[in-house]
Design an enzyme around this catalytic site. Sequence first.
Site, PDB file in Angstrom:
ATOM      1  N   ARG A   3      72.547  76.069 108.229  1.00 52.51           N
ATOM      2  CA  ARG A   3      73.376  77.030 108.957  1.00 52.51           C
ATOM      3  C   ARG A   3      74.819  76.992 108.446  1.00 52.51           C
ATOM      4  O   ARG A   3      75.076  77.279 107.278  1.00 52.51           O
ATOM      5  CB  ARG A   3      73.313  76.790 110.467  1.00 52.51           C
ATOM      6  CG  ARG A   3      71.957  77.204 111.092  1.00 52.51           C
ATOM      7  CD  ARG A   3      71.965  77.099 112.602  1.00 52.51           C
ATOM      8  NE  ARG A   3      73.009  77.914 113.224  1.00 52.51           N
ATOM      9  CZ  ARG A   3      72.904  79.217 113.450  1.00 52.51           C
ATOM     10  NH1 ARG A   3      71.805  79.874 113.100  1.00 52.51           N
ATOM     11  NH2 ARG A   3      73.901  79.891 114.016  1.00 52.51           N
ATOM     12  N   ASP A   4      75.796  76.591 109.278  1.00 52.77           N
ATOM     13  CA  ASP A   4      77.207  76.619 108.873  1.00 52.77           C
ATOM     14  C   ASP A   4      77.778  75.218 108.705  1.00 52.77           C
ATOM     15  O   ASP A   4      78.971  74.994 108.904  1.00 52.77           O
ATOM     16  CB  ASP A   4      78.023  77.399 109.914  1.00 52.77           C
ATOM     17  CG  ASP A   4      77.910  76.800 111.312  1.00 52.77           C
ATOM     18  OD1 ASP A   4      76.965  76.013 111.548  1.00 52.77           O
ATOM     19  OD2 ASP A   4      78.762  77.108 112.170  1.00 52.77           O
ATOM     20  N   GLU A   5      76.943  74.235 108.348  1.00 49.54           N
ATOM     21  CA  GLU A   5      77.398  72.856 108.178  1.00 49.54           C
ATOM     22  C   GLU A   5      77.345  72.471 106.699  1.00 49.54           C
ATOM     23  O   GLU A   5      76.317  72.673 106.022  1.00 49.54           O
ATOM     24  CB  GLU A   5      76.529  71.907 108.998  1.00 49.54           C
ATOM     25  CG  GLU A   5      76.637  72.128 110.494  1.00 49.54           C
ATOM     26  CD  GLU A   5      75.723  71.207 111.295  1.00 49.54           C
ATOM     27  OE1 GLU A   5      75.964  71.039 112.500  1.00 49.54           O
ATOM     28  OE2 GLU A   5      74.761  70.668 110.708  1.00 49.54           O
TER      29      GLU A   5
END
Length: 876
Positions: free
Chosen positions: A530-532
């Site tokens: 995801r956004d990590e």
Amino acid sequence: MDTNLSLSTTSPRVEHLQKRIARLKRLAKKYKRSEIIQNALLGISNIATQVTSLDDFYRRVHLHLQQLIPAENFFIASRDLKTGLTSLPFFADQQDSHPTELYPDQEISALLNSGLTGYVLRNGEPLLCDDNKFNELIASGDIKSLGSPSHQWLGVPIKNQDVVSGVLVVQSYNEANTYGDLELELMGFICHHISGVMERLEHHEQLEQAIIERTKELSQAYDKVSIEVQERVKAEKLQKTLFEIADLSASNVPQQHFYSRLHAILSQLIPAHNCFISLIDDNNMLSFPFYVSQMAAEYPASRPMQDGLTEYILRHKQPRLLSAKDIANMVTMGDIYSKSPELNKTQRMHQWIGIPLLINGDVAGALTIYSLDDEHIYQVKDLELLTFVSQHIANAIERKQAVESLKKSYELLEDKVIERTRALAELNSNLQQEIQQRRKIEDQLVHDAQHDGLTGLPNRSFLMERLSQALKHLRRHGLDQFALLFIDLDRFKLINDSFGHLEGDRFLIETALRLKSCVRENDTLARMGRDEFVILLDSISSTQDAVDVSERILQSLSMPYHLANQEFISGASIGIAFSGRNKLVTSESILRDADAAMYQAKANGKGCYVIFDDHLSAQSKEQHELEIDFKQALEQQQFDIHYVEVIDFTSGEIIAIEPQVEWQHPGQGIIEHAKMKRLAAQYQLTLNLDGYIFTHLSNQYHWLKQQYHKDVTLHLSISSQHIKNKFVLRNLKNTIKKSNIEYKHLMLFFNEKCLVQDTENHINGFDVISQLGVQIGIDGYGTGYSSLSCLSFLPIKALKLDIDISKHLLNDKQLQLVKAYQLIAQTLNFDMYATTVDTQQQVRQFLELGYVRGQGRAISKLFNEKKNAINPVLNH
């Protein structure tokens, strides 16, 4: 004087003569008796030489005895020396019937032994019994009275070597007929004489019976041997046939002669003037490689599978023996030839045998034999024989087909070898190119397995491997140091929701490029999902190096993004963890520390970095210990349940109750319901906590009905995870069915945000739950922005406001919005509930907005003080 002298001299002579006359009379009587006895014995001896059975002997003895003495009433009793049982082989009586008719319920041996016959058998002495003697024996208990009373009864034992084997008995019912010594002596002589005759005749009868039995056994043995000989001949003939079939299948006989030879072998076992073999080819066509018939000389052509008699056998896979009548009935019933009547050639057939040919368990064809007359009648044993032989015929056909196929394969093999050689030469020319291409593909697969498909960055697996190598290097070279940066992007969910996933992917790709520009070549930048993102800064000189990189990253990510022709400002939260000298540090633990520092940065307001230190370590440890305590308390059922009343504002009546869970933690004190829900979600134990509350409600339901009232409704807020998939939904359904709660008094509430995010699963779940009769409601209303069209077609009964709405009733716009919620519920005929009504001012505000139901501390307090005291307050 002369006269007197004459008398005196003649008197002795007269007396002497008289004595001699008396003596002569006695001798004459004795001679007469001897003559009678002699004649009787001679007569009995003659009888013994003439008769052939005991029954005839007894009958003629009786007739002869009647000529000597009164013997109309005469019987013979015989004792079996082996069994000791007494029987009556001969019985004649003018007065009484046979004892078995007089005494049908008694056993004949015991009956005879209890009377005069048994008395003679026991004593072994002759008995001449009159009435006095008879009464005397009865009085002494030696005998029992049987049959009609007789005037005299004479019984003489029949002995053989001093062993009593029977009794000869005559009796008189007429006083004119009496028995004396002559009769007694005569009976004794007869008994002595006939004992041997009886033994000889019995032995003769036994010998004849033994001869008959032995003859019968020999006859049966002969029949058995004859059958065995016939079976052996059949077996040898069958064995010879099977050997011939095996030899034929292994021979090089051409296929056109193979079936003819097969038919000739088969004809040795059974008449087969009309015979054909049918086979199914790869195209499901029925062919006839062999056909011989007295009706037609031409082979039938191959044809598609239809509904003929042969197809019937192939379809049912069972051998059948059919008569002309059976075939006619099948035609009439439509089992055969209903779709293809032109194939019916069975009118002249007398009998028909069809046997499926099985190859590798599948029906490959059929063997058929039929007759046109009754010259030879086929029987079931013929069917069984052909069924057995058909297995070997099928094997022979399979082997022959395999040989033919192999021969064709050999013929094609050379062409294929030439063709294959040419293809191999062509293939070899491209082999090196293919190997190189495959190596490229393998390298690409290895790269794809270790890299993110969207950004091309290393993935978690690659990062953990590099992190493990860095730890090993650190332990070998103690002066080196590295840092780990855990980066979480801000507002990524808003990008997906606002601009779509395609723009979200573009945002991640550009972010990866910006991050890559902020690190060195030897550093590792990876996307975790995801956004990590995670950065491994290898071989840094001090902690300031990691800080500098973090500041560059924050500055780079704060620059505007151009998404969907618009500018968008994002940012990031960064957690930093440094390698230490602790030997217990692992790649997982240092990644967890960086993750914990990142969450602290998000808590500090985002757009910043946090370095993991002892304080964060202690906080992380505290969270870990709290998780362990939570799981243990849930497992040991240490949570408390209390109930919040839902009140009707206008009447003060309790209309529902809602369970709230609390936990008395030994270190942190009371943890309330809202935090308990958050902890359960954080520890992925939401379903377990819901199950705990539901089980408590089920166990306490009868008490709750007594404590409140029997029609009180239970409000239970549960997680939408219960309807995420069919297995969890089925478990919820079974839990409701097994509970003690009445379905109509149970209302399950689901969160509005979850409904908006996954409407399809909620629709399916609501449908299953509502079919049970359970009511459904939506809580947290006012935050998920669910559409009115969505609410209108769902089986919803109630809406419950979000708990934060009552805290923001501060201006007219907020009040109008809350009133709009109530109007929506009223329009859709939903019950609307206010929540967190903690003050009297909030009670008045909700009443003015049209709300008549709610729950909260202020309402519960008023209700507990006095059930009806709420009315004046509400009207104030």
